[in-house]
Each structure stands twice: as structure tokens, then as C-alpha cells.
Design an enzyme around this catalytic site. Structure first.
Site, PDB file in Angstrom:
ATOM      1  CB  SER A 124     -30.074   6.686  19.849  1.00 42.19           C
ATOM      2  OG  SER A 124     -30.442   5.823  18.803  1.00 42.19           O
ATOM      3  CE1 TYR A 148     -24.337   6.479  19.179  1.00 47.73           C
ATOM      4  CE2 TYR A 148     -26.183   5.132  18.431  1.00 47.73           C
ATOM      5  CZ  TYR A 148     -25.638   6.373  18.702  1.00 47.73           C
ATOM      6  OH  TYR A 148     -26.386   7.500  18.515  1.00 47.73           O
ATOM      7  CE  LYS A 152     -25.538   8.875  21.798  1.00 50.35           C
ATOM      8  NZ  LYS A 152     -25.257  10.293  22.025  1.00 50.35           N
TER       9      LYS A 152
HETATM   10  P1  NAD Z   1     -22.307  14.352  14.017  1.00 48.76           P
HETATM   11  O1  NAD Z   1     -21.142  13.418  14.051  1.00 48.76           O
HETATM   12  O2  NAD Z   1     -22.622  15.046  12.755  1.00 48.76           O
HETATM   13  O3  NAD Z   1     -22.156  15.443  15.171  1.00 48.76           O
HETATM   14  C1  NAD Z   1     -21.423  15.220  16.358  1.00 48.76           C
HETATM   15  C2  NAD Z   1     -20.523  16.417  16.568  1.00 48.76           C
HETATM   16  O4  NAD Z   1     -19.800  16.228  17.790  1.00 48.76           O
HETATM   17  C3  NAD Z   1     -19.487  16.586  15.457  1.00 48.76           C
HETATM   18  O5  NAD Z   1     -19.443  17.935  15.063  1.00 48.76           O
HETATM   19  C4  NAD Z   1     -18.165  16.145  16.103  1.00 48.76           C
HETATM   20  O6  NAD Z   1     -17.057  16.810  15.528  1.00 48.76           O
HETATM   21  C5  NAD Z   1     -18.422  16.521  17.554  1.00 48.76           C
HETATM   22  N1  NAD Z   1     -17.673  15.711  18.523  1.00 48.76           N
HETATM   23  C6  NAD Z   1     -17.570  14.361  18.576  1.00 48.76           C
HETATM   24  N2  NAD Z   1     -16.807  13.989  19.628  1.00 48.76           N
HETATM   25  C7  NAD Z   1     -16.442  15.133  20.273  1.00 48.76           C
HETATM   26  C8  NAD Z   1     -15.669  15.403  21.428  1.00 48.76           C
HETATM   27  N3  NAD Z   1     -15.095  14.407  22.123  1.00 48.76           N
HETATM   28  N4  NAD Z   1     -15.518  16.685  21.811  1.00 48.76           N
HETATM   29  C9  NAD Z   1     -16.088  17.706  21.089  1.00 48.76           C
HETATM   30  N5  NAD Z   1     -16.820  17.508  19.981  1.00 48.76           N
HETATM   31  C10 NAD Z   1     -16.999  16.237  19.576  1.00 48.76           C
HETATM   32  O7  NAD Z   1     -23.574  13.504  14.533  1.00 48.76           O
HETATM   33  P2  NAD Z   1     -25.109  13.904  14.546  1.00 48.76           P
HETATM   34  O8  NAD Z   1     -25.808  13.008  13.606  1.00 48.76           O
HETATM   35  O9  NAD Z   1     -25.287  15.361  14.441  1.00 48.76           O
HETATM   36  O10 NAD Z   1     -25.478  13.398  16.008  1.00 48.76           O
HETATM   37  C11 NAD Z   1     -25.462  14.260  17.128  1.00 48.76           C
HETATM   38  C12 NAD Z   1     -25.776  13.438  18.363  1.00 48.76           C
HETATM   39  O11 NAD Z   1     -27.024  12.780  18.196  1.00 48.76           O
HETATM   40  C13 NAD Z   1     -24.756  12.346  18.681  1.00 48.76           C
HETATM   41  O12 NAD Z   1     -24.574  12.289  20.077  1.00 48.76           O
HETATM   42  C14 NAD Z   1     -25.420  11.096  18.161  1.00 48.76           C
HETATM   43  O13 NAD Z   1     -24.998   9.948  18.853  1.00 48.76           O
HETATM   44  C15 NAD Z   1     -26.887  11.389  18.432  1.00 48.76           C
HETATM   45  N6  NAD Z   1     -27.795  10.656  17.539  1.00 48.76           N
HETATM   46  C16 NAD Z   1     -27.654  10.746  16.179  1.00 48.76           C
HETATM   47  C17 NAD Z   1     -28.503  10.011  15.351  1.00 48.76           C
HETATM   48  C18 NAD Z   1     -28.362  10.069  13.839  1.00 48.76           C
HETATM   49  O14 NAD Z   1     -28.883   9.190  13.172  1.00 48.76           O
HETATM   50  N7  NAD Z   1     -27.702  11.073  13.256  1.00 48.76           N
HETATM   51  C19 NAD Z   1     -29.511   9.206  15.902  1.00 48.76           C
HETATM   52  C20 NAD Z   1     -29.634   9.151  17.280  1.00 48.76           C
HETATM   53  C21 NAD Z   1     -28.783   9.891  18.096  1.00 48.76           C
HETATM   54  C1  UD1 Z   2     -28.772   2.683  12.303  1.00 56.44           C
HETATM   55  C2  UD1 Z   2     -28.057   2.114  13.500  1.00 56.44           C
HETATM   56  C3  UD1 Z   2     -28.731   2.661  14.749  1.00 56.44           C
HETATM   57  C4  UD1 Z   2     -28.707   4.203  14.732  1.00 56.44           C
HETATM   58  C5  UD1 Z   2     -29.414   4.676  13.455  1.00 56.44           C
HETATM   59  C6  UD1 Z   2     -29.415   6.169  13.307  1.00 56.44           C
HETATM   60  C7  UD1 Z   2     -27.185  -0.086  12.797  1.00 56.44           C
HETATM   61  C8  UD1 Z   2     -27.325  -1.567  12.928  1.00 56.44           C
HETATM   62  N1  UD1 Z   2     -28.142   0.658  13.457  1.00 56.44           N
HETATM   63  O1  UD1 Z   2     -30.111   2.298  12.399  1.00 56.44           O
HETATM   64  O2  UD1 Z   2     -28.076   2.209  15.910  1.00 56.44           O
HETATM   65  O3  UD1 Z   2     -29.373   4.708  15.866  1.00 56.44           O
HETATM   66  O4  UD1 Z   2     -28.738   4.092  12.329  1.00 56.44           O
HETATM   67  O5  UD1 Z   2     -28.112   6.645  13.111  1.00 56.44           O
HETATM   68  O6  UD1 Z   2     -26.273   0.414  12.170  1.00 56.44           O
HETATM   69  N2  UD1 Z   2     -30.331   0.042   4.605  1.00 56.44           N
HETATM   70  C9  UD1 Z   2     -30.117  -0.564   3.387  1.00 56.44           C
HETATM   71  N3  UD1 Z   2     -28.980  -0.229   2.700  1.00 56.44           N
HETATM   72  C10 UD1 Z   2     -28.057   0.674   3.163  1.00 56.44           C
HETATM   73  C11 UD1 Z   2     -28.303   1.287   4.418  1.00 56.44           C
HETATM   74  C12 UD1 Z   2     -29.449   0.941   5.140  1.00 56.44           C
HETATM   75  O7  UD1 Z   2     -30.917  -1.377   2.935  1.00 56.44           O
HETATM   76  O8  UD1 Z   2     -27.051   0.913   2.495  1.00 56.44           O
HETATM   77  C13 UD1 Z   2     -31.583  -0.274   5.355  1.00 56.44           C
HETATM   78  C14 UD1 Z   2     -31.359  -0.874   6.732  1.00 56.44           C
HETATM   79  O9  UD1 Z   2     -31.274  -2.286   6.657  1.00 56.44           O
HETATM   80  C15 UD1 Z   2     -32.623  -0.403   7.472  1.00 56.44           C
HETATM   81  C16 UD1 Z   2     -32.921   0.966   6.821  1.00 56.44           C
HETATM   82  O10 UD1 Z   2     -32.257   0.957   5.561  1.00 56.44           O
HETATM   83  O11 UD1 Z   2     -33.715  -1.255   7.219  1.00 56.44           O
HETATM   84  C17 UD1 Z   2     -32.415   2.154   7.637  1.00 56.44           C
HETATM   85  O12 UD1 Z   2     -31.037   1.962   7.916  1.00 56.44           O
HETATM   86  P1  UD1 Z   2     -30.144   3.071   8.666  1.00 56.44           P
HETATM   87  O13 UD1 Z   2     -30.330   4.371   7.998  1.00 56.44           O
HETATM   88  O14 UD1 Z   2     -28.757   2.532   8.795  1.00 56.44           O
HETATM   89  O15 UD1 Z   2     -30.819   3.208  10.110  1.00 56.44           O
HETATM   90  P2  UD1 Z   2     -31.103   2.083  11.227  1.00 56.44           P
HETATM   91  O16 UD1 Z   2     -30.915   0.720  10.703  1.00 56.44           O
HETATM   92  O17 UD1 Z   2     -32.431   2.399  11.813  1.00 56.44           O
END
Ligand code: NAD
Ligand code: UD1
Length: 338
Positions: A124, A148, A152
Site C-alpha cells: 500500500s 496496518y 505491510k
Molecule cells: P478485501 O478484504 O476485500 O480482500 C481480502 C480477502 O482476503 C478477503 O476475501 C478475505 O476474506 C481474505 N482473507 C483475509 N484474511 C485471510 C486469511 N487469514 N486467510 C485467508 N483469506 C483471508 O480487501 P481488498 O481491498 O481486496 O484488499 C486486498 C489486499 O490489498 C489486502 O492485502 C489489502 O491490505 C491490500 N490493499 C488494499 C487497499 C484498498 O484500499 N482496498 C489499498 C492498499 C492495499
Molecule cells: C485510507 C487509509 C489508508 C489506506 C487507504 C486505502 C486511514 C487514515 N487511511 O486512506 O491507510 O491505505 O484508506 O484503503 O484510514 N473522507 C471523508 N469522509 C469519509 C471518508 C473519507 O472526507 O467518510 C476523506 C478522507 O479524509 C481523505 C479522502 O476522503 O481525504 C480519502 O479517504 P479514504 O478513502 O479513507 O482513503 P485514505 O485516507 O487515502
């Protein structure tokens, strides 16, 4: 290639399965469904018209991993399985290290036992922490501000140490910016089990009438309109970055990080305006205090991924908002609408 996808039933994983199969890869999923539903994979099977083998269980279970490695014999692993809620990670650090670091460790052990040498890892942009300069490039110092983020970064370090001891391996570390949007079919998308923490799913739930108003967390940041700016990336572009990373892993060894973003950024107010246009719905907003831990702005320099992975984001902000709206309005209760 035969690709084991951990966490493949999740938001990003499910979209990636479709892109992998569209490029001829064979996939197998391991998921414990702690944040997903098995019905997701039925939708993926219907959309792709392909079989998707799925194992139910935890990525930390060595015996299950050995069984999957023996039966499916993957040539590469894409490791999505993990926990991702920042607030929860501060309350439960051990749980987060256990799943995010322990899960990666268990997987690498199983890969070593089975001789699998390629892994694509979901990291991330949060590993960078407070920006010393923007856009972030991969050389930007890493100083994550949440548990978190630190899990990572710890997993990234583990992957680098693994590669250093086994030079024939390839670990591709993808640092995602802010994934949003849904599949163009509107059949799969983001389905938060609780109140959404992230901006886009919250806006979508306000637009569909599930929530009254969006709280904008601060309008006094040092940005043009005072609200936070982020580099939003369409989940289909992100999914395709994994296909590109897989190709890279077949041609290279190493442990290398890549920013996966668009290089553009939008403010909260711009996101609300774009969503109103896409949905034709009014999005009531209230300005509230800043959220603890938030930064003013972040943006990717994605040129390394553009050049070395041969990948570039192609979807526009309108694609992101329109696909989110199509998914949310056709599945108002997410996968529970089934
Ligand atoms: P998500 O929660 O939708 O997907 C994660 C999946 O992993 C789920 O299906 C969950 O059931 C499964 N899972 C969790 N723990 C497990 C375990 N111990 N064993 C087996 N399965 C397990 O999340 P996502 O948004 O699809 O994210 C996927 C990956 O990307 C994650 O590692 C997350 O940290 C990373 N990531 C997500 C974002 C975001 O904003 N969505 C941003 C940066 C990184
Ligand atoms: C958040 C996480 C970050 C993670 C990322 C993607 C926190 C502090 N950071 O980041 O670690 O990698 O999500 O999953 O949680 N906002 C509002 N109202 C809301 C929600 C968000 O104003 O109800 C604003 C936030 O202040 C920010 C922007 O929208 O400025 C985006 O927010 P969000 O989608 O939560 O992503 P990140 O803050 O980038």
C-alpha cells in the site's frame, strides 16, 4: 500460468481473477471469507465462463497450503489475503501482524516447500507515511503511521530477505494508491461489511439512500479547495497491474516495489461532484473535523510501473464513478442482494 490467488474472493482479488482468466491464466483461490462471500466466486465463474477452484481456509494453515500446492501446483502466487482496516489495526496490533505478516511468512514457507518461486504482493502507498515530497516515488522514505501500514512494510522486508537468500526468486511488491470503481458488468464490486471507512463506498451508499450524508473530514487542508486529495485508481486498472506483474515475474528475478496509481489526484469535493454527475443523485455533505492520521494530499509517481511493467492506468474519473454507481444501484445491499 497457473496462479494461486490468496484472498481471491475479496474486492481487488475478484476483479483480478477476471483479468487473469481473460489473459489465459488458470486460477485457484484460497480464502477464509472473513471479509468476502463465496457467492462472489459464482459471479466470477458466470462472467468468465471458466471453472475457478476454491479452497476455504486460512492462509496461515500450513497443511492446507501444502495441499493446495500439491493439488494445483501453482507457478506463481498473488497474495491479497490480509486485513486492511486502519482503525482496527491500532486496536488489535497482534491480530494484524498475525494475519498480514504471519500469513505472508506461512505462504513463503509453503512456496519454498513446493518450489514456487514467484509472488506478487499487495502492499500500500500507506507505507510511505507523511510525504517529504510529492508525488511519491518508490525511493521515498518509508515511515508508516499506522499498525496496518507497518505490517505491510514488515511483509515487504520479509519478501526482500527471502529473495536475498534465494536469488532465483521474484517478489513483485505492488504499492496500491486508492482503489475505487467496479467491474463494467456491475456484477462484482466493493461490498463493505460494515460502515465504510473509505470515501468512495460511503458516497455510493449516500447516493443510493442507505446513509443520510457524507461527512467531509476537514476543509482546511493546504489544497486548492481545502479537502484531502488522493490518487484514485480504477480497480480494473489495478487488476491489470497484477497481470503485468505476473509477466514481469516470469522474466525477472528480484524483489522490487512498484507504485500503482494514476499520477492524478482529486479532492473530496471533486469526488462528490463527479459522483453526483454520474448518478444524477444529490449527495448531502457536512464538513466535520479532520480524521486522525489523515494527510492533506498524496499522489503516485507511477513511471517505474509504466516503464518496467509496461502497465499504465487507462480509466478516467468518470469510469470510476459510473462503474461504482452501476454496481451500487444494481446491488444496493451488495452481494446480499443475491
Ligand atoms: P478485501 O478484504 O476485500 O480482500 C481480502 C480477502 O482476503 C478477503 O476475501 C478475505 O476474506 C481474505 N482473507 C483475509 N484474511 C485471510 C486469511 N487469514 N486467510 C485467508 N483469506 C483471508 O480487501 P481488498 O481491498 O481486496 O484488499 C486486498 C489486499 O490489498 C489486502 O492485502 C489489502 O491490505 C491490500 N490493499 C488494499 C487497499 C484498498 O484500499 N482496498 C489499498 C492498499 C492495499
Ligand atoms: C485510507 C487509509 C489508508 C489506506 C487507504 C486505502 C486511514 C487514515 N487511511 O486512506 O491507510 O491505505 O484508506 O484503503 O484510514 N473522507 C471523508 N469522509 C469519509 C471518508 C473519507 O472526507 O467518510 C476523506 C478522507 O479524509 C481523505 C479522502 O476522503 O481525504 C480519502 O479517504 P479514504 O478513502 O479513507 O482513503 P485514505 O485516507 O487515502
Amino acid at each position: 500460468m497457473r496462479v494461486l490467488v490468496t484472498g481471491g474472493a475479496g474486492y481487488i482479488g475478484s476483479h483480478t481473477l477476471l483479468e487473469l482468466m481473460a489473459q489465459g491464466h488458470e486460477v485457484c483461490v484460497l480464502d477464509n471469507y472473513c471479509n468476502a462471500r463465496p457467492v462472489v466466486l459464482d459471479r466470477v465463474r458466470n462472467l468468465s465462463n471458466r471453472p475457478v477452484t476454491a479452497y476455504t481456509g486460512d492462509v496461515r494453515q500450513a497443511t492446507l497450503l501444502d495441499q493446495v500446492m500439491a493439488e494445483f501446483a501453482p507457478e506463481a502466487v498473488i497474495h491479497f489475503a490480509g486485513l486492511k482496516a486502519v482503525g482496527e489495526s491500532m486496536r488489535d496490533p497482534l491480530g494484524y501482524y498475525d494475519v498480514n505478516l504471519g500469513g505472508t511468512l506461512a505462504l513463503l514457507h509453503a512456496m519454498d516447500r513446493a518450489g514456487v518461486r514467484r509472488i506478487i504482493f499487495s502492499s500500500s502507498a500507506t507505507v510511505y507515511g507523511d510525504p517529504e515530497y510529492l508525488p511519491y516515488d518508490e525511493a521515498h522514505p518509508t515511515a508508516p503511521t499506522s499498525v496496518y501500514g507497518r505490517t505491510k512494510l514488515a511483509a515487504e522486508t520479509l519478501l526482500r530477505d527471502w529473495h536475498a537468500a534465494h536469488p532465483e526468486t521474484c517478489a513483485v511488491i505492488l504499492r496500491y494508491f486508492n482503489p475505487v470503481g467496479a467491474h463494467p458488468s456491475a456484477q462484482i464490486g466493493e461490498d463493505p461489511s460494515d460502515t465504510p471507512n473509505n470515501l468512495m463506498p460511503f458516497i455510493a451508499q449516500v447516493a443510493v439512500g442507505k446513509r443520510g450524508a457524507l461527512q467531509i473530514f476537514g476543509d482546511d487542508y493546504d489544497t486548492p479547495d481545502g479537502t484531502g486529495q488522493r490518487d484514485y485508481i480504477h480497480v480494473v486498472d489495478l487488476a491489470r497491474a497484477h497481470v503485468a506483474a505476473l509477466r514481469y515475474s516470469a522474466e525477472h528475478t528480484g524483489a522490487r516495489a512498484f507504485n500503482i496509481g494514476t499520477g492524478e489526484s482529486y479532492s473530496v469535493k471533486q469526488m462528490v461532484a463527479a459522483f453526483q454527475t454520474a448518478s444524477g443523485q444529490d449527495i448531502p455533505c457536512q464538513i466535520t473535523a479532520r480524521r486522525t492520521g489523515d494527510i492533506a494530499a498524496m499522489q503516485a509517481n507511477a513511471s517505474r510501473a509504466n516503464q518496467e511493467l509496461g502497465w499504465k492506468a487507462t480509466h478516467s474519473l468518470a469510469d470510476m464513478t459510473q462503474s461504482t454507481w452501476a454496481w451500487q444501484s444494481q446491488n444496493p445491499d451488495g452481494y446480499e442482494s443475491d
